[in-house]
Enzyme design. Sequence first.
Site, PDB file in Angstrom:
ATOM      1  N   ASP A  67       0.812  -1.211   0.000  1.00  0.00           N
ATOM      2  CA  ASP A  67       0.000   0.000   0.000  1.00  0.00           C
ATOM      3  C   ASP A  67       0.847   1.262   0.000  1.00  0.00           C
ATOM      4  OD1 ASP A  67       0.991  -0.197   2.645  1.00  0.00           O
ATOM      5  OD2 ASP A  67      -0.890  -1.043   3.370  1.00  0.00           O
ATOM      6  N   ASN A 136      -7.327  -2.991  14.592  1.00  0.00           N
ATOM      7  CA  ASN A 136      -8.715  -3.320  14.258  1.00  0.00           C
ATOM      8  C   ASN A 136      -8.818  -4.503  13.290  1.00  0.00           C
ATOM      9  OD1 ASN A 136      -7.870  -2.189  11.856  1.00  0.00           O
ATOM     10  ND2 ASN A 136      -9.370  -0.527  11.829  1.00  0.00           N
ATOM     11  N   HIS A 138      -7.079  -4.804  10.394  1.00  0.00           N
ATOM     12  CA  HIS A 138      -6.860  -4.523   8.981  1.00  0.00           C
ATOM     13  C   HIS A 138      -5.565  -5.168   8.488  1.00  0.00           C
ATOM     14  CE1 HIS A 138      -4.591  -0.702  10.237  1.00  0.00           C
ATOM     15  NE2 HIS A 138      -3.738  -1.302   9.422  1.00  0.00           N
ATOM     16  N   GLU A 143      -9.628  -2.104   5.480  1.00  0.00           N
ATOM     17  CA  GLU A 143     -10.241  -1.799   6.759  1.00  0.00           C
ATOM     18  C   GLU A 143     -11.497  -2.649   6.991  1.00  0.00           C
ATOM     19  OE1 GLU A 143      -8.832  -0.001   8.899  1.00  0.00           O
ATOM     20  OE2 GLU A 143      -8.059   1.902   8.148  1.00  0.00           O
TER      21      GLU A 143
END
Length: 244
Positions: A67, A136, A138, A143
């Site tokens: 990314d 979380n 990801h 996400e």
Amino acid sequence: MILHKFKNQADLDRAAADLIISAVRAKPNAVLGMATGGTPVGLYQEIVKSYQQGLVSFKEAKTFNLDEYVGLPITHPESYRAFMQRNLFDHIDIRAENTHVPNGNAADIDGEGRRYDEMLYQQGPVDLQLLGIGHNGHIGFNEPDSHLSRFTHKVTLKAETREANKRFFNSLDEVPTHAITMGMGSILHAKAILLVVKGMEKAEILDRTLNGPITTEIPASLLQTHPRVIVMTDCDVEYKVSHS
């Protein structure tokens, strides 16, 4: 999945680096999937040490990063291109043209995603994909959501992700709001995956990744569907293999 637990991060970094180095020594033209953030810094340092000792060469290897931030100049020290140059690429013999990072400044981000996927298709599949995990759940910048994109795409970063990355910037306002990331389909297409998880604060999300239900609300849980995942961690977690 195979779970390896370590007493300290130094041993973890060495073991993770050795796995990547072994992949390149076995296949000099290996395609490696690379990650950024705090997690891989130590293992990249170990890779550099091994290269400097003449134990491995990356001349024929190729890399694809997961990314990149959208709208952050590549010259910015916190761009993922700059991160990779600073922590790894500038210190090994990999050819610049063989290092690939999504272009977060492309005029057409959707088009950039298609271009990146085409390169992956032509040069891949990835032999070994390195991953970290967000608090979380990801993976890359995929996400938690009701659905996940298969291919490389633009994503709006969750507040908790921006807050976690704030430590790399002067303030939260400087943290980009969007990123371009490989989709879960591209990630899961890798032949093998190395998931590195550091710090007891990630023990709960790692447990849910390994043992919880497979759900897009925890993107990392989709790793349960992959046939060859190696997990290395210093967290006190167990992999509860089902025999039903």
